[in-house]
Design an enzyme around this catalytic site. Structure first.
Site, PDB file in Angstrom:
ATOM      1  N   HIS A  43      -0.032  -0.834 -10.008  1.00 12.56           N
ATOM      2  CA  HIS A  43       0.981   0.130  -9.566  1.00 12.56           C
ATOM      3  C   HIS A  43       1.314  -0.117  -8.115  1.00 12.56           C
ATOM      4  O   HIS A  43       0.450  -0.404  -7.292  1.00 12.56           O
ATOM      5  CB  HIS A  43       0.521   1.575  -9.779  1.00 12.56           C
ATOM      6  CG  HIS A  43      -0.876   1.863  -9.333  1.00 12.56           C
ATOM      7  ND1 HIS A  43      -1.977   1.461 -10.063  1.00 12.56           N
ATOM      8  CD2 HIS A  43      -1.359   2.495  -8.238  1.00 12.56           C
ATOM      9  CE1 HIS A  43      -3.081   1.845  -9.435  1.00 12.56           C
ATOM     10  NE2 HIS A  43      -2.732   2.465  -8.313  1.00 12.56           N
ATOM     11  N   HIS A  67       2.712   1.619  -4.808  1.00 16.95           N
ATOM     12  CA  HIS A  67       2.991   2.900  -4.169  1.00 16.95           C
ATOM     13  C   HIS A  67       4.198   2.724  -3.252  1.00 16.95           C
ATOM     14  O   HIS A  67       4.227   1.809  -2.421  1.00 16.95           O
ATOM     15  CB  HIS A  67       1.821   3.333  -3.272  1.00 16.95           C
ATOM     16  CG  HIS A  67       0.538   3.646  -3.975  1.00 16.95           C
ATOM     17  ND1 HIS A  67       0.103   4.924  -4.229  1.00 16.95           N
ATOM     18  CD2 HIS A  67      -0.431   2.831  -4.451  1.00 16.95           C
ATOM     19  CE1 HIS A  67      -1.081   4.896  -4.821  1.00 16.95           C
ATOM     20  NE2 HIS A  67      -1.429   3.632  -4.968  1.00 16.95           N
TER      21      HIS A  67
HETATM   22  P1  AMP Z   1      -4.722   3.993  -6.641  1.00 22.54           P
HETATM   23  O1  AMP Z   1      -5.735   4.800  -5.887  1.00 22.54           O
HETATM   24  O2  AMP Z   1      -4.023   2.963  -5.825  1.00 22.54           O
HETATM   25  O3  AMP Z   1      -5.316   3.419  -7.919  1.00 22.54           O
HETATM   26  O4  AMP Z   1      -3.579   4.994  -7.049  1.00 22.54           O
HETATM   27  C1  AMP Z   1      -3.629   5.812  -8.169  1.00 22.54           C
HETATM   28  C2  AMP Z   1      -2.658   6.912  -7.901  1.00 22.54           C
HETATM   29  O5  AMP Z   1      -2.382   7.577  -9.124  1.00 22.54           O
HETATM   30  C3  AMP Z   1      -3.177   7.991  -6.941  1.00 22.54           C
HETATM   31  O6  AMP Z   1      -2.313   8.059  -5.805  1.00 22.54           O
HETATM   32  C4  AMP Z   1      -3.158   9.262  -7.764  1.00 22.54           C
HETATM   33  O7  AMP Z   1      -2.788  10.400  -7.023  1.00 22.54           O
HETATM   34  C5  AMP Z   1      -2.143   8.919  -8.848  1.00 22.54           C
HETATM   35  N1  AMP Z   1      -2.281   9.653 -10.088  1.00 22.54           N
HETATM   36  C6  AMP Z   1      -3.410   9.903 -10.776  1.00 22.54           C
HETATM   37  N2  AMP Z   1      -3.143  10.581 -11.895  1.00 22.54           N
HETATM   38  C7  AMP Z   1      -1.799  10.765 -11.923  1.00 22.54           C
HETATM   39  C8  AMP Z   1      -0.891  11.410 -12.827  1.00 22.54           C
HETATM   40  N3  AMP Z   1      -1.314  11.989 -13.951  1.00 22.54           N
HETATM   41  N4  AMP Z   1       0.425  11.411 -12.523  1.00 22.54           N
HETATM   42  C9  AMP Z   1       0.865  10.823 -11.388  1.00 22.54           C
HETATM   43  N5  AMP Z   1       0.070  10.194 -10.507  1.00 22.54           N
HETATM   44  C10 AMP Z   1      -1.245  10.165 -10.762  1.00 22.54           C
END
Ligand code: AMP
Length: 117
Positions: free
Chosen positions: A103, A105
């Site tokens: 993903h 950001h």
């Molecule tokens: P990372 O820490 O780079 O793996 O980012 C994962 C991101 O996913 C974090 O910023 C979380 O806040 C986000 N996240 C987790 N669950 C959800 C969800 N159900 N909907 C949207 N974002 C999410």
């Protein structure tokens, strides 16, 4: 078959998300815990676990994620040099990755510090 990741479940509409863009290759939705006024996640529909496991065959999908981030940033009014935004890809434990589905950001809407923590 391995279990679906959280983000695959969002792609399949098994978990709700605030979706801002969808096409054949990617999905973009608002982060559930935004770190800035704008915080969007752009993910490939192909379940690539992380950038470190992407292959040469993923070149066009990876480019598409960045160009989609650019378009969303533009739609949000962040493209001007006076505004700006940040793109982050966390990879693995030390990188801060918490969801094993690649993903991007897109973060903006406030001045961001550097270096990150
Ligand atoms: P990372 O820490 O780079 O793996 O980012 C994962 C991101 O996913 C974090 O910023 C979380 O806040 C986000 N996240 C987790 N669950 C959800 C969800 N159900 N909907 C949207 N974002 C999410």
């Amino acid at each position: 078959m391995s279990e679906k990741t959280l983000f695959e479940r969002i792609i399949d509409r098994e978990i709700p998300a605030d979706i801002v863009h969808e096409d054949e290759i990617c999905l973009a939705f608002k982060d559930i815990a935004p770190q800035a006024p704008f915080h969007i996640l752009i993910i490939p529909k192909k379940p690539i676990p992380r950038l470190g496991e992407a292959g040469n065959e993923d070149q066009s999908a990876l480019g598409h994620l960045l160009l989609t981030a650019r378009s969303i940033a533009s739609d949000l009014g962040l493209s001007d040099k006076e505004k700006g935004f940040r793109i982050v890809i966390n990879n693995g434990n030390d990188g801060g990755e918490t969801v094993p589905h690649l993903h991007v950001h897109l973060i903006g809407g406030r001045a961001l510090n550097w270096p990150p923590g």
